[in-house]
Enzyme design. Sequence first.
Site, mmCIF file in Angstrom:
data_model
loop_
_atom_site.group_PDB
_atom_site.id
_atom_site.type_symbol
_atom_site.label_atom_id
_atom_site.label_comp_id
_atom_site.label_asym_id
_atom_site.label_seq_id
_atom_site.Cartn_x
_atom_site.Cartn_y
_atom_site.Cartn_z
ATOM 1 C CG ASN A 94 0.041 4.116 -10.153
ATOM 2 O OD1 ASN A 94 0.843 4.328 -11.158
ATOM 3 N ND2 ASN A 94 -0.855 3.586 -10.169
ATOM 4 C CG ASP A 128 4.043 7.161 -12.181
ATOM 5 O OD1 ASP A 128 3.036 6.601 -11.625
ATOM 6 O OD2 ASP A 128 4.227 7.886 -13.269
ATOM 7 C CB ALA A 134 6.539 5.563 -15.127
#
Lengths: 340, 340
Positions: A243, A233, A46
């Site tokens: 995630n 994320d 990310a």
Amino acid sequence: MKVIEWLGERVRIIDQTRLPQKEVYLELTSYQDIASAIREMLVRGAPAIGVAAAYGIALGALEIKATSRSQFMKEFEKVARIIADTRPTARNLFQVIERMLKVAAAGKDIEQIKKALVSEAIKIHSESHEADQKLSQLGAELIGNGFSILTHCNTGPLATAGYGTALGVIRWANEQGKKLKVFATETRPLCQGARLTAWELKRANIPFTLITDSMAGYFMKRGEIDCVIVGADRITANGYTANKIGTYSLAVLANAHGIPFYVAAPTSTIDFSLTSGYQIPIEERSPEEVTHIQGVAIAPEGVNVINPAFDITPSQYITAIITEKGIIRAPYGEGIGGIL
Amino acid sequence: MKVIEWLGERVRIIDQTRLPQKEVYLELTSYQDIASAIREMLVRGAPAIGVAAAYGIALGALEIKATSRSQFMKEFEKVARIIADTRPTARNLFQVIERMLKVAAAGKDIEQIKKALVSEAIKIHSESHEADQKLSQLGAELIGNGFSILTHCNTGPLATAGYGTALGVIRWANEQGKKLKVFATETRPLCQGARLTAWELKRANIPFTLITDSMAGYFMKRGEIDCVIVGADRITANGYTANKIGTYSLAVLANAHGIPFYVAAPTSTIDFSLTSGYQIPIEERSPEEVTHIQGVAIAPEGVNVINPAFDITPSQYITAIITEKGIIRAPYGEGIGGIL
């Protein structure tokens, strides 16, 4: 090794799909190149997606030939849209795009806007790097000497174009001289743990054991895991965390074994507009990622596959969220608001 | 397709390491061939290992040239020892060896012993097949119409040289006309789910979705799983179950989501000599199974790997154990004793 580097009118990246076998660098000269590098996961993680997006938008702005400000803005918004359309889950991508759009809107003329966008992209990158270091430093306080830490997916320099998030915490604790042992899950389907985390831990000289995702419970039950640390994320205002797929299973397992479960991420990952994790769009990727490994088929042809790239971990499973602004503990609604 | 077939003085097997890409049959002519086929997992799955071991011991007996009974028995015990040394976890292997040793001990002369051992091996195979069918029939009563069932590893005909255990239950329910949906985990490291279960479900025309092991929690949380069914390699007298690595994690996840978790196995899998699951020897296999997939490296060279092939699921996570003699529910100590 520089994961993402701004070289004026081009961007140099390491191709993460080729690691660990080959260390291949590519020079990307257009925003479309950046968009496809994000989509195809040559750049992933990310925070690293955020940095690449910032440079991509800057590149896109430099490419615009328009002479009127309004025509420029129209084309610039198209650039931003194409960068935004690459991957849906990571908050950092959209946070960066919002920042870049704001900078462009505030600019007086085209030349000044272009300069400001390049500066902003460089600033985003250096701020991201600083946030990594701060959160790693804060998070390292949660890591005791002799700890055995389970981590999932990849959250080191490759994932952030900086110091790392979950792996940054581990690196910092290691640099403090703490004796650590890491369990790295391979992280199917794309094996970022086996390919990238193993590569980074090896380079950092941190002792680790590579395991399949299915082995986490086994080692927890044997009392071999002191804590779990993962990245994120997207984190909602109430602490729900998107995630890499498999994170939720690890959180439930950690909970069942009384093992602390930490999420380490910069505040740029937090999405204050969402109060339910289930509002986070979950990217579904190609079935071939599951049926093939590095081009080799492991399943019969034509089987049905569902391939969600992320899952949502409810906040009750998260012992603490480690950010550059502080360590947040439940209740997350207040906690997250309170630190900003 | 016959998974294991006795052809007189040789044994024909399908090489499970080549599936699903290639359907290769091999004729094994010595007990050493059988031993290495078990060790290298050309034949795998606890009940199929038992059947292969029975034929291997019969082959070994036929090969013995001794003329005195005592010399024969000495050589025969060596055969049994080599077959026993192939894999440590599956109970069926040792149960079969005990049966064969008992038959040999009861025999009058060498020729009679050889004949009796061949008959016993054939009987073990047919009893195993019958047990599969009975337990599948009993287990199918636990499966409702429209159920979505998660299964792990491979437990179909390939794993049993019969009808299947966990997959047998699914097959029987399907043959009853129940509409089913199966989630098959790929089952790293050796991908028996992706390679073998997918292949068997496709042949049986049962709708299924292949997922990575890390996705199980995600689908459970979404309410998409009605029950989990797995096989077993060894079950203790109090219901602790050794099964493919990852089973324990699935059991904890099922428990956390209130989803029934069933173990399907013939009674030959039960080891009455053990009252703690942690007494079961857990085979640790080669690191290459984790670092490579079908010969392709996915991790940097020289990384540390631990590769336990099985884990132990405590009985409190097991809703029921489905055997050919009945469905056993907690408390398992009494339950298991009571059915035999």
